[in-house]
Design a protein around this motif. Structure first.
Motif, PDB file in Angstrom:
ATOM      1  N   HIS A 135       0.845  -1.190   0.000  1.00 18.45           N
ATOM      2  CA  HIS A 135       0.000   0.000   0.000  1.00 18.45           C
ATOM      3  C   HIS A 135       0.881   1.241   0.000  1.00 18.45           C
ATOM      4  O   HIS A 135       1.969   1.238   0.562  1.00 18.45           O
ATOM      5  CB  HIS A 135      -0.889   0.027   1.250  1.00 18.45           C
ATOM      6  CG  HIS A 135      -2.046  -0.904   1.179  1.00 18.45           C
ATOM      7  ND1 HIS A 135      -3.305  -0.538   1.555  1.00 18.45           N
ATOM      8  CD2 HIS A 135      -2.134  -2.193   0.783  1.00 18.45           C
ATOM      9  CE1 HIS A 135      -4.134  -1.556   1.394  1.00 18.45           C
ATOM     10  NE2 HIS A 135      -3.434  -2.581   0.935  1.00 18.45           N
ATOM     11  N   ARG A 136       0.375   2.296  -0.643  1.00 21.26           N
ATOM     12  CA  ARG A 136       1.058   3.587  -0.658  1.00 21.26           C
ATOM     13  C   ARG A 136       0.443   4.485   0.416  1.00 21.26           C
ATOM     14  O   ARG A 136      -0.776   4.499   0.592  1.00 21.26           O
ATOM     15  CB  ARG A 136       0.904   4.262  -2.020  1.00 21.26           C
ATOM     16  CG  ARG A 136       1.612   3.518  -3.137  1.00 21.26           C
ATOM     17  CD  ARG A 136       1.170   4.039  -4.486  1.00 21.26           C
ATOM     18  NE  ARG A 136      -0.248   3.688  -4.682  1.00 21.26           N
ATOM     19  CZ  ARG A 136      -1.072   4.318  -5.516  1.00 21.26           C
ATOM     20  NH1 ARG A 136      -0.654   5.347  -6.218  1.00 21.26           N
ATOM     21  NH2 ARG A 136      -2.331   3.937  -5.641  1.00 21.26           N
ATOM     22  N   TYR A 137       1.293   5.233   1.096  1.00 21.93           N
ATOM     23  CA  TYR A 137       0.857   6.178   2.119  1.00 21.93           C
ATOM     24  C   TYR A 137       1.341   7.556   1.711  1.00 21.93           C
ATOM     25  O   TYR A 137       2.543   7.820   1.716  1.00 21.93           O
ATOM     26  CB  TYR A 137       1.361   5.751   3.505  1.00 21.93           C
ATOM     27  CG  TYR A 137       0.715   4.448   3.897  1.00 21.93           C
ATOM     28  CD1 TYR A 137      -0.477   4.433   4.604  1.00 21.93           C
ATOM     29  CD2 TYR A 137       1.254   3.232   3.481  1.00 21.93           C
ATOM     30  CE1 TYR A 137      -1.107   3.233   4.908  1.00 21.93           C
ATOM     31  CE2 TYR A 137       0.626   2.034   3.781  1.00 21.93           C
ATOM     32  CZ  TYR A 137      -0.556   2.051   4.493  1.00 21.93           C
ATOM     33  OH  TYR A 137      -1.185   0.852   4.775  1.00 21.93           O
ATOM     34  N   GLN A 138       0.386   8.406   1.327  1.00 18.86           N
ATOM     35  CA  GLN A 138       0.703   9.730   0.806  1.00 18.86           C
ATOM     36  C   GLN A 138       0.626  10.761   1.937  1.00 18.86           C
ATOM     37  O   GLN A 138      -0.454  11.081   2.421  1.00 18.86           O
ATOM     38  CB  GLN A 138      -0.283  10.091  -0.305  1.00 18.86           C
ATOM     39  CG  GLN A 138      -0.227   9.130  -1.459  1.00 18.86           C
ATOM     40  CD  GLN A 138      -1.401   9.283  -2.420  1.00 18.86           C
ATOM     41  OE1 GLN A 138      -2.481   9.731  -2.048  1.00 18.86           O
ATOM     42  NE2 GLN A 138      -1.172   8.906  -3.673  1.00 18.86           N
ATOM     43  N   PHE A 139       1.786  11.243   2.356  1.00 19.23           N
ATOM     44  CA  PHE A 139       1.876  12.302   3.350  1.00 19.23           C
ATOM     45  C   PHE A 139       1.938  13.615   2.580  1.00 19.23           C
ATOM     46  O   PHE A 139       2.864  13.835   1.799  1.00 19.23           O
ATOM     47  CB  PHE A 139       3.112  12.120   4.232  1.00 19.23           C
ATOM     48  CG  PHE A 139       3.018  10.924   5.136  1.00 19.23           C
ATOM     49  CD1 PHE A 139       2.565  11.068   6.449  1.00 19.23           C
ATOM     50  CD2 PHE A 139       3.358   9.658   4.684  1.00 19.23           C
ATOM     51  CE1 PHE A 139       2.456   9.967   7.284  1.00 19.23           C
ATOM     52  CE2 PHE A 139       3.258   8.550   5.509  1.00 19.23           C
ATOM     53  CZ  PHE A 139       2.797   8.701   6.811  1.00 19.23           C
ATOM     54  N   THR A 140       0.933  14.455   2.792  1.00 19.93           N
ATOM     55  CA  THR A 140       0.818  15.700   2.021  1.00 19.93           C
ATOM     56  C   THR A 140       0.825  16.895   2.964  1.00 19.93           C
ATOM     57  O   THR A 140       0.127  16.888   3.982  1.00 19.93           O
ATOM     58  CB  THR A 140      -0.491  15.706   1.203  1.00 19.93           C
ATOM     59  OG1 THR A 140      -0.530  14.531   0.382  1.00 19.93           O
ATOM     60  CG2 THR A 140      -0.588  16.952   0.331  1.00 19.93           C
ATOM     61  N   VAL A 141       1.620  17.895   2.629  1.00 18.02           N
ATOM     62  CA  VAL A 141       1.554  19.184   3.330  1.00 18.02           C
ATOM     63  C   VAL A 141       0.876  20.154   2.363  1.00 18.02           C
ATOM     64  O   VAL A 141       1.209  20.203   1.176  1.00 18.02           O
ATOM     65  CB  VAL A 141       2.941  19.688   3.805  1.00 18.02           C
ATOM     66  CG1 VAL A 141       3.891  19.917   2.658  1.00 18.02           C
ATOM     67  CG2 VAL A 141       2.798  20.945   4.638  1.00 18.02           C
ATOM     68  N   TRP A 142      -0.110  20.852   2.872  1.00 20.14           N
ATOM     69  CA  TRP A 142      -0.934  21.769   2.095  1.00 20.14           C
ATOM     70  C   TRP A 142      -0.643  23.207   2.525  1.00 20.14           C
ATOM     71  O   TRP A 142      -0.765  23.524   3.707  1.00 20.14           O
ATOM     72  CB  TRP A 142      -2.410  21.490   2.362  1.00 20.14           C
ATOM     73  CG  TRP A 142      -2.849  20.073   2.139  1.00 20.14           C
ATOM     74  CD1 TRP A 142      -2.576  18.999   2.944  1.00 20.14           C
ATOM     75  CD2 TRP A 142      -3.659  19.585   1.078  1.00 20.14           C
ATOM     76  NE1 TRP A 142      -3.167  17.872   2.433  1.00 20.14           N
ATOM     77  CE2 TRP A 142      -3.844  18.207   1.287  1.00 20.14           C
ATOM     78  CE3 TRP A 142      -4.263  20.191  -0.024  1.00 20.14           C
ATOM     79  CZ2 TRP A 142      -4.591  17.412   0.439  1.00 20.14           C
ATOM     80  CZ3 TRP A 142      -5.011  19.398  -0.883  1.00 20.14           C
ATOM     81  CH2 TRP A 142      -5.169  18.029  -0.654  1.00 20.14           C
ATOM     82  N   ALA A 143      -0.289  24.089   1.604  1.00 15.09           N
ATOM     83  CA  ALA A 143      -0.133  25.521   1.877  1.00 15.09           C
ATOM     84  C   ALA A 143      -1.493  26.168   1.633  1.00 15.09           C
ATOM     85  O   ALA A 143      -2.075  26.024   0.553  1.00 15.09           O
ATOM     86  CB  ALA A 143       0.916  26.127   0.960  1.00 15.09           C
TER      87      ALA A 143
END
Length: 180
Positions: A135-143
Motif C-alpha cells: 500500500h502507498r501512504y501519501q503524506f501531504t503538506v498543504w499551503a
C-alpha cells in the motif's frame, strides 16, 4: 507578412516557467523516504496490527507566497474500501511551523487533529490487510491562504479533503509504502 518569434525572445519566458516549477514546495522526512517501506514504528496499534503508531517526522520548504497556514494529511489510496483510507488530518498549523517531530500526533501537534477513518482524531499508522500487497501512504503538506479553517475535530476526513482541495495554494506529497 509572417513574423517569427526569435529564440532569444522565448528564453526568458521559458526560464520563468522553469523557475516556477523549480521552486515548488517540498516535503521531506528523517523517518520515511519516497517510495520506500516504512518501519514498524509507523504501523498502527490495533485492528490486528501491533506497531508503535508514531507519526513520522516531517519538514517542508519553499513555501509559496500567500501561505497563512498549513495542513497535513496521510492517505492510503490502496485501502480495499473503494474510497481509500485517511490516516491523519491536521489543520491550522501556523505558517511559522515548518516541521513536526516524530510522534507529534496527540502531544506536540501545533494544529487541530481531526477524525480519521479509524474513527477518532490523531495519527493512525499503516495497517493494510495481510496479503493485500503493498500500500502507498501519501503524506501531504498543504499551503493554505487562511490562518484558520473553521472545521470541528469530528468532521469526516472526506470533508477535510474536499475543503483543502477547494482552497490549496500549493501542496507537496511524500509517498512511502507498507506491506503486511
Amino acid at each position: 507578412m509572417r513574423t517569427n518569434m526569435k529564440v532569444s525572445t522565448l528564453l526568458p519566458i521559458m526560464a520563468a516557467f522553469i523557475g516556477i516549477s523549480a521552486s515548488a514546495m517540498e516535503i521531506s522526512s528523517q523517518d520515511i523516504k519516497e517510495g520506500q517501506l516504512m518501519g514498524k514504528t509507523f504501523e498502527f496499534s490495533g485492528m490486528g496490527c501491533n506497531g508503535s503508531n508514531l507519526s513520522p517526522q516531517l519538514s517542508w520548504t519553499k513555501i509559496p507566497p500567500g501561505t497563512k497556514s498549513f495542513a497535513i494529511t496521510a492517505y492510503d489510496p490502496d485501502a480495499p474500501t473503494g474510497s481509500g483510507w485517511w490516516h491523519w488530518t491536521v489543520l491550522n498549523i501556523p505558517v511559522s511551523t515548518l516541521s513536526l517531530p516524530q510522534g507529534a500526533s496527540g502531544k506536540a501537534s501545533p494544529g487541530l487533529e481531526t477524525r480519521t477513518d479509524f474513527g477518532k482524531p490523531g495519527f493512525g499508522g499503516a495497517c493494510p490487510p495481510k496479503g493485500d500487497g503493498m500500500h502507498r501512504y501519501q503524506f501531504t503538506v498543504w499551503a493554505l491562504p487562511k490562518a484558520k479553517i473553521d472545521l470541528p475535530a469530528d468532521i469526516s476526513p472526506a470533508v477535510v479533503g474536499y475543503t483543502l482541495n477547494s482552497m490549496v495554494i500549493e501542496k507537496a506529497v511524500l509517498t512511502a509504502t507498507y506491506v503486511r
